[in-house]
Structures are given as structure tokens and as C-alpha cells.
Design an enzyme around this catalytic site. Structure first.
Site, short mmCIF file in Angstrom:
data_model
loop_
_atom_site.label_atom_id
_atom_site.label_comp_id
_atom_site.label_asym_id
_atom_site.label_seq_id
_atom_site.Cartn_x
_atom_site.Cartn_y
_atom_site.Cartn_z
N ASP A 38 -13.72 3.64 9.34
CA ASP A 38 -13.92 3.43 7.83
C ASP A 38 -14.34 2.19 7.46
O ASP A 38 -13.97 1.36 6.55
CB ASP A 38 -12.93 3.87 6.90
CG ASP A 38 -13.25 4.38 5.43
OD1 ASP A 38 -14.41 4.28 5.08
OD2 ASP A 38 -12.59 4.09 4.55
N LYS A 90 0.67 -1.34 -0.12
CA LYS A 90 0.08 0.15 0.14
C LYS A 90 0.95 1.48 0.18
O LYS A 90 1.63 1.50 0.96
CB LYS A 90 -0.82 0.20 1.20
CG LYS A 90 -1.93 1.25 1.27
CD LYS A 90 -3.16 0.82 2.08
CE LYS A 90 -4.21 2.07 1.82
NZ LYS A 90 -5.55 1.79 2.62
#
Length: 312
Positions: A136, A33
Site C-alpha cells: 500500500d 494508531k
């Protein structure tokens, strides 16, 4: 970084790009990532350092339902205004959104739904016990392996990086946000439990429960199904008046009518997760003790549950 060879791009979202890669040292697949962090006047924001430290400390526990973070690399750009972070995670075959999309036409087996939700709540309980709010939680941030092991991903990263990257409506969905966030009120760990309720409903429905386009529209979708809360429950000092939604006073929708496969204990859990008042919403710890999970195997309940401080 020379020990990692990128294979293909997996995702491109608000918080960076994710690549499938091969770890040459360990001969395994990983997920890279890549995130750009904008430096402030004092250098790297202290919040970024604090959250990465927290993220690394959690990994030492090796919780089964938290995606493993193997390594972190950081490089400055030439002008030193931006730091490029690369986080090396374990690679998991698919996310829950893909899993739901690819499920058979008959739907997901109710026992499997229960198992998935239990594992998600187990992960969130671990995070909350260690003072981390995910913020989230959605199917794209829940991974599931071929063996059926659920891994919550991207915890804490939204809090670290959201101030430094553009956020668009395309990549940041409203559908799993709780009322207190939509109303711009104060919030804490109950935000994650609302998201768990939304994901639970989606596993039964095979489509999102609340599909709003704006904050107001999302609230309207919620109140049209749950009914408008009493005046006494409405938060104070927020930009939205309760009268804005006064047309949603009819009786709440019955979840059992929407989801014929759900059992009564499942309805009860769902109702307690989707409470408007966050103080009335079940905590992760309370949810794990709910009768809905009473037939989860004891061995499944004991696997990797607790926190880095030894709570059981």
C-alpha cells in the site's frame, strides 16, 4: 496508555485512526494508531500475531527510512469479540502528499526528488530483504521530516488488518496499484516497485500519474500511457481478457515530454519501474544501483542500508 496524552486527530482511514500525542515519559511527540481487530473462533488471528512479531523484530535494526514503532498496547472489548490495538510510532511532521501539495509553484528541485526517491527505495529494499511486501505504498504512507529524512510508514499493516475492517474507495486509492493486482493475478515484491514509479512521476508532475476510478478504468489509464502489452505477457487464468483493452495499441507516451525536468537516466529508471511484466520490473536492490542515483552522496548511500541479517 496513561503515559500518552492525545493532542489532535491526524488521520482517519481504512485501517483506523491516527492521533498526535505526547509521550509523558520521554517528553516527545508520538503518533498513536488505533485499530480494531476482529477475533476469529480461535481468538486473535494467527496472521495478526505473526505480522506484529515481524513488525517488532524489524524495529531492532533501527533503519533510518522506516518509521519507528515504540510500543504496542492491546485491550479486548467487553464481549471479547474485538481487540483494540494501539501502536505507538515516532511522530513525523508531514506526509509526502502534503509535501507535494505545499511545494512552490516552480516545482520540487530535481536533486530533492532524487534524494526522496532514493530514500524510499532504500526503505523498500530493506523490507523486501526481510520478506515484507508493503502493498500500500503511496504518498500518504511516506513521511518526510523537517530535516528531509523520508520514513516509509504502514508497512505490513494492510496485510494484517485488511480482512477485518471495511475498505472503501474513499480511503483506499487505486492510483498506485500495479497491473497484476488490478488484473487479479498473482503478485510479489514487484508491486511495491510499481508504486515507487508512480510516486516518482508524481514528484515531477505534482499530480498523480494514473487517476482511475475503478480497476478497469485504472488499467485503461495505464495502457493509454504505456501501450497495451503483448499477448505473450498477458497473465493466464484471470477474469480480464486482453481484447477488453485492444484500443490501447498506440505508441507509449514519452515521459520526457510529460516531465521536461526529468533527466534521461530518470526516464530510464521510470520506464523500468513501470514495466507491465513484474519479472522485468527493477527490484529495489537493482534500482539503488541505477545510474540515476550515481551522484547521491556516498554517505547517504551507506546510512542504515542492509537488513537484520546483515546484508549490505
Amino acid at each position: 496508555m496513561e503515559n500518552y496524552v492525545q493532542v489532535t486527530e491526524i488521520a482517519n482511514g481504512a485501517y483506523g485512526r491516527v492521533y498526535k500525542a505526547r509521550d509523558l515519559n520521554h517528553n516527545r511527540l508520538v503518533a498513536l494508531k488505533k485499530i480494531a481487530v476482529i477475533n476469529d473462533e480461535q481468538g486473535i488471528p494467527i496472521s495478526t500475531i505473526r505480522e506484529i512479531t515481524s513488525l517488532k523484530s524489524l524495529q531492532s535494526f533501527g533503519h533510518q527510512n522506516i518509521v519507528r514503532l515504540y510500543d504496542i498496547f492491546a485491550n479486548y472489548t467487553v464481549d471479547r469479540r474485538t481487540m483494540d490495538l494501539t501502536l505507538v510510532f515516532e511522530h513525523v511532521e508531514q506526509d509526502l502528499q502534503t509535501y507535494i501539495r505545499n511545494c512552490p509553484s516552480a516545482g520540487i528541485d530535481t536533486r530533492k526528488i532524487k534524494d526522496i526517491i532514493y530514500q524510499i527505495v532504500n526503505a523498500i529494499d530493506f523490507l523486501h530483504a526481510n520478506r515484507i511486501v508493503h502493498r500500500d505504498l503511496k504518498p500518504q504512507n511516506v513521511l518526510i521530516s523537517r530535516q528531509g529524512i523520508v520514513k516509509v510508514a504502514d508497512f505490513g499493516l494492510a496485510k494484517v488488518f485488511c480482512e477485518n475492517v471495511p475498505i472503501t474507495s474513499v480511503v483506499v486509492t487505486l492510483w498506485y496499484r500495479c497491473p497484476e493486482v488490478l488484473l487479479q493475478s498473482t503478485y510479489a515484491t514487484p508491486v511495491d516497485m510499481w508504486s515507487v514509479g508512480c510516486i516518482m512521476a508524481e514528484l515531477y508532475l505534482r499530480e498523480p500519474l494514473f487517476c482511475g476510478q475503478t480497476d478497469i478504468d485504472q488499467l485503461q489509464k495505464i495502457f493509454s500511457m504505456t501501450g497495451l502489452p503483448d499477448e505473450s505477457e498477458w497473465p493466464v487464468n484471470i477474469p480480464f481478457s486482453r481484447s477488453t483493452f485492444c484500443q490501447y495499441t498506440r505508441r507509449p507516451v514519452q515521459y520526457s515530454e510529460m516531465m521536461p525536468e526529468i533527466c534521461q537516466d530518470g526516464v530510464d529508471l521510470l520506464q523500468k519501474l513501470l514495466k507491465f511484466n513484474p519479472k522485468e520490473r527493477l527490484t529495489a536492490e537493482e534500482s539503488l544501483q541505477h545510474p540515476y542515483f550515481q551522484d547521491v552522496l556516498p554517505s547517504e548511500k551507506s546510512d542504515n542500508h542492509g537488513d537484520v541479517n546483515g546484508r549490505q
